[in-house]
Design an enzyme around this catalytic site. Structure first.
Site, short mmCIF file in Angstrom:
data_model
loop_
_atom_site.label_atom_id
_atom_site.label_comp_id
_atom_site.label_asym_id
_atom_site.label_seq_id
_atom_site.Cartn_x
_atom_site.Cartn_y
_atom_site.Cartn_z
N GLY A 28 0.77 -1.24 0.00
CA GLY A 28 0.00 0.00 0.00
C GLY A 28 0.80 1.29 0.00
O GLY A 28 0.25 2.35 0.30
N THR A 32 3.67 -0.29 -7.17
CA THR A 32 3.33 -0.44 -8.59
C THR A 32 3.50 0.88 -9.34
O THR A 32 4.09 0.93 -10.42
CB THR A 32 1.90 -0.96 -8.76
OG1 THR A 32 1.80 -2.27 -8.17
CG2 THR A 32 1.51 -1.05 -10.23
N THR A 33 3.00 1.97 -8.76
CA THR A 33 3.16 3.29 -9.38
C THR A 33 4.64 3.62 -9.55
O THR A 33 5.07 4.15 -10.58
CB THR A 33 2.47 4.37 -8.54
OG1 THR A 33 1.09 4.06 -8.41
CG2 THR A 33 2.61 5.74 -9.18
N ASP A 57 3.72 -9.75 -8.02
CA ASP A 57 2.74 -9.63 -6.93
C ASP A 57 1.48 -10.39 -7.34
O ASP A 57 0.92 -10.13 -8.41
CB ASP A 57 2.41 -8.16 -6.70
CG ASP A 57 1.56 -7.93 -5.46
OD1 ASP A 57 0.97 -8.92 -4.95
OD2 ASP A 57 1.47 -6.79 -5.00
#
Length: 352
Positions: A28, A32-33, A57
């Site tokens: 979180g 990924t970004t 993931d």
């Protein structure tokens, strides 16, 4: 002599030697970004080279981030000729392995003894799918496949592979695999040295050279271990947010990586408010959170003074789609200036 480290990833983005880049951290925090942003900036900075972004993931997010569907086979990102993405799907990979086992059983004449019937029902996939760490093992197999393809000149060739990794625990298991497999194969080697003829006879009509296969696998694992511990070829980029739990897990991750002899010298800190520079939107809650963030930012700066610490802003909208990712990722190459760049975080395109 100036020992100041640049607060950006410019040197990594323009690196011509790195083959493997891992991006990881607590769940979180924007892994990924961040991995998409690194991949985009590298592809933009080095248009003559090919880059591959792999998600290891299980909760694949690359498709969501780019707004287009990716699967187990590498596919070009729409709008970028030198960046491809793939999402390793454990269930699909296990089903492929199951089908291969069915084919082998039939070839070896075991189709009539019930083995083929059991495998046809997906027994191998069901059994192995429940093994802890199977996701990491399949990801590792993908790395081995890419190294083999590069050496043999087969398949698509990529100059650099960027990994969007699972949360910290999964990632550490994945990175432990080269050492674990190396030790395991050494033990198997001792056993096959003593029982080689008997094991080869048990291999049946296939006449498989078990000892030879083990040695080949051991050599491949050793190549990966050597590449993963070479700072010119491999590096790990940690991603966190400026909060206690995330900072604590980042420190644990860095210590583990150091124990694996892996290069780690970059940290991306996401979701920063920079509240005092935004008078128009500076509410009490923003002020309170920014005060907390600054407290942990000071600790990060003190703990990792020899790291590239990249401070990324919290945007007003979602960072989805290639255009938004390009805007956001630019701050990895040239650090975000809350005064000069403040308007950018409100200019992201809305995605349905």
């Amino acid at each position: 002599m100036d020992l100041t480290v640049d607060p950006n990833l410019h040197s990594l983005i323009n690196s011509t030697t790195h083959r493997w880049i891992f991006v990881g951290g607590k769940g979180g925090v924007g892994k990924t970004t961040s991995s998409c942003s690194i991949a985009i900036q590298m592809a933009l900075s080095q248009p003559s080279k090919q880059f591959l972004l792999i998600s290891t993931d299980p909760a694949h997010n690359l498709s969501d981030a780019f707004g287009e569907k990716f699967g187990k086979d590498a596919r070009k990102v729409t709008g970028m000729d030198n960046l491809s993405c793939m999402e390793i799907d454990p269930s699909a990979a296990l089903n492929d392995m199951n089908d291969m086992a069915v084919s082998r059983a039939n070839e070896n004449g075991n189709g009539g003894d019930g083995l083929s019937d059991i495998l046809q029902g997906g027994a191998l996939a069901d059994l192995t799918g429940s093994i802890p760490g199977i996701d990491e093992a399949l990801s590792f197999m993908e790395v081995m496949k890419h190294i083999k393809n590069q050496e043999n000149g087969e398949g698509d060739r990529y100059d650099t592979v960027i990994f969007d990794t699972a949360p910290t625990g999964h990632t550490l298991r994945f990175l432990q695999l080269p050492n674990t497999l190396s030790k395991l194969l050494e033990k198997f080697g001792e056993i096959t040295g003593k029982l080689g003829p008997m094991l080869n006879s048990l291999a049946g009509a296939g006449n498989v050279d078990i000892s030879g296969k083990l040695n080949e696998l051991k050599e491949n694992v050793e190549k990966i271990r050597q590449q993963f511990t070479d700072p010119d070829l491999t590096t790990f980029v940690c991603v966190c947010i400026s909060e206690f739990l995330s900072l604590y897990e980042t420190e644990r991750l860095i210590q583990e990586l150091i124990s694996y002899d892996m290069d780690v010298n970059s940290i991306i800190v996401n979701q920063l408010l920079f509240a005092e520079y935004d008078a128009e939107h500076n509410c009490k809650r923003c002020q309170a959170r920014w005060k907390m963030q600054k407290k942990y930012l000071d600790q990060i700066d003190e703990l990792y003074e020899d790291f590239h610490v990249v401070k990324m802003p919290l945007c007003a909208g979602e960072i989805r789609g290639l255009n938004n990712l390009k805007k956001f990722s630019a701050f990895l190459n040239k650090e975000y200036d809350p005064v000069a760049d403040g308007k950018v975080i409100y200019e992201l395109e809305e995605k349905n």
